[in-house]
Design an enzyme around this catalytic site. Structure first.
Site, PDB file in Angstrom:
ATOM      1  N   LYS A   1       0.874  -1.471   0.149  1.00 26.92           N
ATOM      2  CA  LYS A   1      -0.161  -0.209  -0.393  1.00 26.92           C
ATOM      3  C   LYS A   1       0.648   1.289  -0.245  1.00 26.92           C
ATOM      4  CE  LYS A   1      -4.499  -2.061   1.225  1.00 26.92           C
ATOM      5  NZ  LYS A   1      -3.762  -3.179   1.589  1.00 26.92           N
ATOM      6  N   ASP A   2       2.264   1.146   0.587  1.00 28.01           N
ATOM      7  CA  ASP A   2       2.779   2.110   0.119  1.00 28.01           C
ATOM      8  C   ASP A   2       2.988   2.903  -1.438  1.00 28.01           C
ATOM      9  OD1 ASP A   2       3.397   2.621   3.041  1.00 28.01           O
ATOM     10  OD2 ASP A   2       5.248   1.218   2.974  1.00 28.01           O
TER      11      ASP A   2
END
Ligand code: PLP
Length: 460
Positions: free
Chosen positions: A110-111
């Site tokens: 998700k980064d």
């Protein structure tokens, strides 16, 4: 040229990229999608990830931001990753590669999207003289990624609710509670993840409160997240073509469908892809749909790959919209039927396969890959790797398995399967010794709202 964005339910005014980002859900309940898919740009001579990323994403943002400012933001977002390739592609065996998406600040994929989206939010809000409070309910991964994306952003505050009685692992909790920054706050709420989610939904539904603290979401329906994820399909397909001369199949461990949808978008932009393998844990609505053509909701069951414990994948709506000829009223009707009846026949894309792994099969995959290749897979990644061995009819093509989390994020599951406890990367080496900072709150809307009011910084 400025690309406009409309709703998958066809009944919302079109917006430009900046307003699409800041609005989140469309007012008709649909998800924003571009009016058309731009063609992939010529990438000749571009090698660095940030350079490819800026080129691939530019047609989506053109007209909403200056090119130089956008390039600076992209550069800065991916400088937060601790690998020079940002998302390295590493060979696993004679057919499979791992696309490591976990080299960002919170060691999960998700980064890749949120490091960019946090900076874009900050840019567009600052430009408009506005600020926002990002309020998130998390069962684990999303909370820390949203907090890490908000640290240092002047126009943003972030409050994350996690369940104190839930199944958040110690590593995941500490990733949230040890961030020392004045604008991000981890809050342990009494109850389960569902309680947290209900509280966040209720806060968003309280219009006066929402306006007062400028509530905003950065969740996986945000188009900016999909856009950022398109890039690594392009870089991986390019690298595989250089090595093998062939187009890859992508195996994607899937929850909310945001990740694999980005692959679909890359393909619509002209990327040569041999197929998509949607990998599920026991929450296998997508696998059943790809096998039978019917979407049937079942209750969610907890697994050792918790970020995929989802039944109704919100981003599926974007794919259905395309498969229904981009007809908003047909999309709205299909979803209405699904909600009313709990099942609906839905069109399927060609060149897609589905496979499911239960927890035993996931552990077996982790153990087998460790025994054969001395590679430690996290349980989510293992579902995607194991799916390749469990599906029939996949094209005889190289397979890129998306590695969505670092094994040290789920050390108990990995250790149970292999006897080896994976070590955290250098920037988290002392995570278990850092002081924690955590607020506590009752599972009560008034208490949550009072806490958020106290935590957010007053508008400058
Ligand atoms: C969020 C997440 C997923 C699921 O991705 P979707 O885009 O929701 O399909 C898979 N693995 C990990 C580790 C995640 O954090």
């Amino acid at each position: 040229m400025t690309l406009r964005y409309g709703s998958t339910r066809g009944d919302a005014p079109p917006l430009d990229f900046a307003d699409t980002m800041l609005t989140g859900l469309a007012p008709d309940g649909g998800l924003y999608v571009p009016a058309s898919f731009p063609a992939l740009p010529d990438l000749d001579g571009l090698e660095r990830y940030a350079d490819v990323a800026a080129a691939v994403m530019w047609p989506f943002v053109e007209g909403a931001i200056e090119r130089a400012a956008f390039e600076r933001i992209v550069e800065d977002a991916y400088a937060s990753f601790d690998h020079p390739d940002v998302v390295p592609l590493v060979p696993l065996d004679d057919r499979r590669w791992l696309l490591e998406l976990f080299h960002g600040p919170t060691i999960a994929f998700k980064d890749v999207a949120l490091q960019l989206v946090g900076r874009l939010f900050d840019h567009f809000l600052t430009e408009r003289g506005r600020r926002a409070t990002i309020l998130v309910a998390t069962s684990g991964d999303t909370g820390s990624a949203a907090m890490a994306a908000t640290v240092g952003r002047a126009a943003l505050d972030c409050v994350v609710l996690f369940p104190d009685g839930g199944r958040v692992s110690e590593v995941q909790r500490r990733q949230m509670t040890t961030i020392d920054a004045p604008n991000v706050h981890a809050v342990a709420a009494a109850g389960t993840f569902d309680d947290c989610q209900d509280l966040v939904k209720a806060a968003f539904a309280d219009r006066a409160f929402r306006d007062e603290v400028q509530l905003s979401a950065m969740n996986s329906i945000n188009w900016g997240r999909v856009m950022a994820q398109v890039v690594y399909y392009v870089t991986a397909a390019r690298a595989v073509r250089r090595e093998t001369g062939a187009a890859p199949v992508f195996s994607v461990p899937t929850g909310n469908f945001g990740n694999v949808l980005a692959g679909w978008v890359a393909q619509q932009m002209g990327l040569d892809v041999a197929g998509f393998l949607v990998a599920s844990n026991r929450n296998d609505i997508l696998t059943r749909w790809l096998e039978t053509g019917t979407l049937t909701a079942e209750p969610v069951v907890p697994t050792i790959s918790p970020s995929m414990d989802i039944q109704v994948s919100s981003n599926l709506e974007r794919l259905l919209f395309d498969l229904l000829g981009r007809d908003g009223s047909a999309t709205a009707e299909l979803l209405r039927e699904f909600r009313a009846a709990g099942h609906v026949d839905a069109p399927r894309p060609s060149g897609w396969w589905g496979a499911r792994l239960d927890d035993d099969a996931t552990r077996e995959t982790i153990a087998a890959q460790w025994a054969r290749h001395e590679v430690l897979l996290d349980p989510h990644t293992a579902v995607g790797v194991g799916a390749v061995d469990r599906v029939e009819g996949l094209p005889d093509a190289p397979v890129v398995c998306l590695a969505t989390a670092h094994p040290a994020k789920f050390p108990d599951a990995v250790e149970a399967a292999t006897g080896v406890r994976p070590a955290l990367p250098a920037h988290y080496a002392d995570l278990l010794d850092r002081p924690e900072r955590v607020e506590e709150v009752a599972a009560d809307l008034a208490a949550v709202e009072a806490l958020v009011r106290r935590l957010v910084r007053p508008a400058a």
